[in-house]
Design a protein around this motif. Structure first.
Motif, PDB file in Angstrom:
ATOM      1  N   SER A   1       0.990  -1.249   0.193  1.00 58.74           N
ATOM      2  CA  SER A   1       0.010   0.233  -0.063  1.00 58.74           C
ATOM      3  C   SER A   1       0.415   1.399  -0.128  1.00 58.74           C
ATOM      4  N   TYR A   2       0.352   2.513  -0.812  1.00 59.22           N
ATOM      5  CA  TYR A   2       1.367   3.522  -0.901  1.00 59.22           C
ATOM      6  C   TYR A   2       0.268   5.206  -1.009  1.00 59.22           C
ATOM      7  N   GLU A   3       0.374   5.950  -0.140  1.00 59.66           N
ATOM      8  CA  GLU A   3      -0.662   6.795  -0.433  1.00 59.66           C
ATOM      9  C   GLU A   3       0.007   7.542  -1.965  1.00 59.66           C
ATOM     10  N   ASN A   4      -1.334   8.849  -3.109  1.00 60.33           N
ATOM     11  CA  ASN A   4      -0.961   8.321  -3.772  1.00 60.33           C
ATOM     12  C   ASN A   4      -1.465  10.121  -3.591  1.00 60.33           C
ATOM     13  N   ARG A   5      -0.931  10.709  -4.721  1.00 59.01           N
ATOM     14  CA  ARG A   5      -0.863  12.238  -4.783  1.00 59.01           C
ATOM     15  C   ARG A   5      -1.857  12.918  -3.821  1.00 59.01           C
ATOM     16  N   GLU A   6      -2.588  12.643  -3.953  1.00 49.85           N
ATOM     17  CA  GLU A   6      -4.320  12.697  -3.144  1.00 49.85           C
ATOM     18  C   GLU A   6      -4.996  12.721  -1.874  1.00 49.85           C
ATOM     19  N   GLY A   7      -3.621  12.014  -1.782  1.00 52.50           N
ATOM     20  CA  GLY A   7      -3.551  11.341   0.290  1.00 52.50           C
ATOM     21  C   GLY A   7      -4.176  10.822   0.427  1.00 52.50           C
ATOM     22  N   GLN A   8      -4.815   9.355  -0.642  1.00 49.64           N
ATOM     23  CA  GLN A   8      -5.607   8.535  -0.031  1.00 49.64           C
ATOM     24  C   GLN A   8      -4.753   7.667  -0.185  1.00 49.64           C
ATOM     25  N   LYS A   9      -4.581   6.643   0.771  1.00 47.45           N
ATOM     26  CA  LYS A   9      -4.050   5.447   0.801  1.00 47.45           C
ATOM     27  C   LYS A   9      -4.277   4.434  -0.629  1.00 47.45           C
ATOM     28  N   VAL A  10      -3.917   4.050  -0.700  1.00 52.02           N
ATOM     29  CA  VAL A  10      -4.107   2.626  -2.368  1.00 52.02           C
ATOM     30  C   VAL A  10      -3.389   1.590  -1.792  1.00 52.02           C
ATOM     31  N   ARG A  11      -3.744   0.505  -2.591  1.00 56.71           N
ATOM     32  CA  ARG A  11      -3.362  -0.707  -2.139  1.00 56.71           C
ATOM     33  C   ARG A  11      -3.360  -1.726  -3.214  1.00 56.71           C
ATOM     34  N   VAL A  12      -2.571  -2.276  -3.568  1.00 61.26           N
ATOM     35  CA  VAL A  12      -2.204  -2.705  -4.632  1.00 61.26           C
ATOM     36  C   VAL A  12      -1.865  -4.516  -4.559  1.00 61.26           C
ATOM     37  N   ALA A  13      -2.125  -4.952  -6.080  1.00 63.82           N
ATOM     38  CA  ALA A  13      -1.521  -6.702  -5.301  1.00 63.82           C
ATOM     39  C   ALA A  13      -0.693  -6.682  -6.633  1.00 63.82           C
ATOM     40  N   GLU A  14       0.623  -7.775  -6.413  1.00 68.00           N
ATOM     41  CA  GLU A  14       1.105  -7.809  -7.661  1.00 68.00           C
ATOM     42  C   GLU A  14       2.288  -9.329  -7.411  1.00 68.00           C
ATOM     43  N   VAL A  15       2.372  -9.811  -8.631  1.00 74.13           N
ATOM     44  CA  VAL A  15       2.859 -11.038  -8.093  1.00 74.13           C
ATOM     45  C   VAL A  15       4.580 -10.374  -8.111  1.00 74.13           C
ATOM     46  N   VAL A  16       5.443 -10.585  -7.473  1.00 72.96           N
ATOM     47  CA  VAL A  16       6.685 -10.811  -7.331  1.00 72.96           C
ATOM     48  C   VAL A  16       7.307 -12.709  -8.348  1.00 72.96           C
ATOM     49  N   ALA A  17       8.003 -12.283  -9.274  1.00 72.48           N
ATOM     50  CA  ALA A  17       8.632 -13.007 -10.153  1.00 72.48           C
ATOM     51  C   ALA A  17       9.852 -13.577  -9.310  1.00 72.48           C
ATOM     52  N   GLU A  18       9.603 -15.431  -9.239  1.00 75.98           N
ATOM     53  CA  GLU A  18      10.893 -15.626  -9.353  1.00 75.98           C
ATOM     54  C   GLU A  18      11.816 -16.489 -10.201  1.00 75.98           C
ATOM     55  N   THR A  19      10.473 -16.846 -11.194  1.00 74.31           N
ATOM     56  CA  THR A  19      11.096 -17.312 -12.319  1.00 74.31           C
ATOM     57  C   THR A  19      10.406 -17.005 -13.674  1.00 74.31           C
ATOM     58  N   VAL A  20      11.233 -16.479 -14.779  1.00 74.70           N
ATOM     59  CA  VAL A  20      10.077 -16.564 -15.642  1.00 74.70           C
ATOM     60  C   VAL A  20      10.085 -16.861 -17.466  1.00 74.70           C
ATOM     61  N   ARG A  21       9.886 -17.835 -17.519  1.00 75.66           N
ATOM     62  CA  ARG A  21       9.693 -18.279 -18.837  1.00 75.66           C
ATOM     63  C   ARG A  21       8.741 -18.133 -20.138  1.00 75.66           C
ATOM     64  N   PHE A  22      10.056 -18.110 -21.514  1.00 72.94           N
ATOM     65  CA  PHE A  22       8.975 -18.026 -22.138  1.00 72.94           C
ATOM     66  C   PHE A  22       8.771 -18.547 -23.005  1.00 72.94           C
ATOM     67  N   LEU A  23       6.977 -18.264 -23.446  1.00 72.09           N
ATOM     68  CA  LEU A  23       6.590 -19.861 -23.730  1.00 72.09           C
ATOM     69  C   LEU A  23       6.702 -20.046 -25.595  1.00 72.09           C
ATOM     70  N   ASP A  24       6.585 -18.990 -26.357  1.00 69.15           N
ATOM     71  CA  ASP A  24       6.732 -18.650 -27.218  1.00 69.15           C
ATOM     72  C   ASP A  24       7.896 -18.137 -27.606  1.00 69.15           C
ATOM     73  N   ARG A  25       8.357 -17.921 -29.100  1.00 72.34           N
ATOM     74  CA  ARG A  25       9.192 -17.439 -30.090  1.00 72.34           C
ATOM     75  C   ARG A  25       8.808 -16.066 -30.333  1.00 72.34           C
ATOM     76  N   GLY A  26       7.563 -15.419 -29.859  1.00 70.15           N
ATOM     77  CA  GLY A  26       7.073 -14.372 -30.498  1.00 70.15           C
ATOM     78  C   GLY A  26       6.372 -14.207 -32.117  1.00 70.15           C
ATOM     79  N   ASP A  27       6.519 -12.553 -32.250  1.00 70.24           N
ATOM     80  CA  ASP A  27       6.218 -12.827 -34.096  1.00 70.24           C
ATOM     81  C   ASP A  27       7.509 -11.575 -34.948  1.00 70.24           C
ATOM     82  N   ARG A  28       8.700 -11.739 -34.581  1.00 63.03           N
ATOM     83  CA  ARG A  28       9.802 -11.264 -34.644  1.00 63.03           C
ATOM     84  C   ARG A  28      10.506 -12.582 -35.083  1.00 63.03           C
ATOM     85  N   THR A  29      11.108 -12.564 -36.862  1.00 69.18           N
ATOM     86  CA  THR A  29      11.151 -13.290 -37.318  1.00 69.18           C
ATOM     87  C   THR A  29      13.121 -13.355 -37.486  1.00 69.18           C
ATOM     88  N   ASP A  30      14.028 -12.214 -36.947  1.00 74.43           N
ATOM     89  CA  ASP A  30      15.611 -12.222 -37.003  1.00 74.43           C
ATOM     90  C   ASP A  30      15.618 -13.798 -36.595  1.00 74.43           C
TER      91      ASP A  30
END
Length: 160
Positions: free
Chosen positions: A81-110
């Motif tokens: 949680s943090y206080e925004n510029r208007e002074g309101q308390k904001v709660r944020v949920a997020e995932v802190v990644a330990e491992t990230v795996r790429f599951l496709d090659r994307g649309d780039r072809t080089d």
């Protein structure tokens, strides 16, 4: 106690890479993850989940992941949680990644991208060289092609 999150989804935006005052890299992005069951109208709903990645893994994500890429994230849920510029308390949920795996090659072809993009990035792991192309078998590569002798194998030599 256990705090473990495993997600597979597509990036909704390119990762945003920043550095702390001490020089530690941190990247953030969000994943669009479809829910397992359709809603009452028969449509699949999607959750948009914020992801935070630290250190070298953050730099690799910023370099290789782009909007639309399919990725798997393994980490922990963090509520802050943090206080925004208007002074309101904001709660944020997020995932802190330990491992990230790429599951496709994307649309780039080089070729540089396809050969240098790592398939997974555990924290602190070095990038590996691309795998060589598999050899197609040739009939003249068979070492037993001209050998007419019997091979003596007992049942005790078999692993099954």
């Amino acid at each position: 106690m256990l705090n473990r999150v495993i997600l597979i989804g597509r990036l909704t935006q390119d990762p945003e890479l920043r550095y702390t005052n001490s020089g530690t890299a941190v990247a953030s992005f969000s994943l669009a993850v479809d829910r397992a069951r359709p809603n009452q109208a028969g449509e699949r709903e999607t959750d948009f989940i914020n992801i935070v990645v630290w250190q070298k893994q953050a730099e690799l994500c910023a370099q290789y992941l782009h909007k639309g890429r399919l990725a798997a994230v393994d980490g922990r849920l963090q509520i802050r949680s943090y206080e925004n510029r208007e002074g309101q308390k904001v709660r944020v949920a997020e995932v802190v990644a330990e491992t990230v795996r790429f599951l496709d090659r994307g649309d780039r072809t080089d070729n540089a991208f396809a050969q240098s993009a790592p398939a997974s990035m555990p924290a602190g792991a070095p990038m590996s060289r691309p795998r060589p192309e598999p050899k197609t078998p040739q009939y003249d590569d068979d070492p037993f092609a001209d050998d007419s002798q019997m091979i003596d194998i007992s049942d005790d030599d078999l692993p099954f």
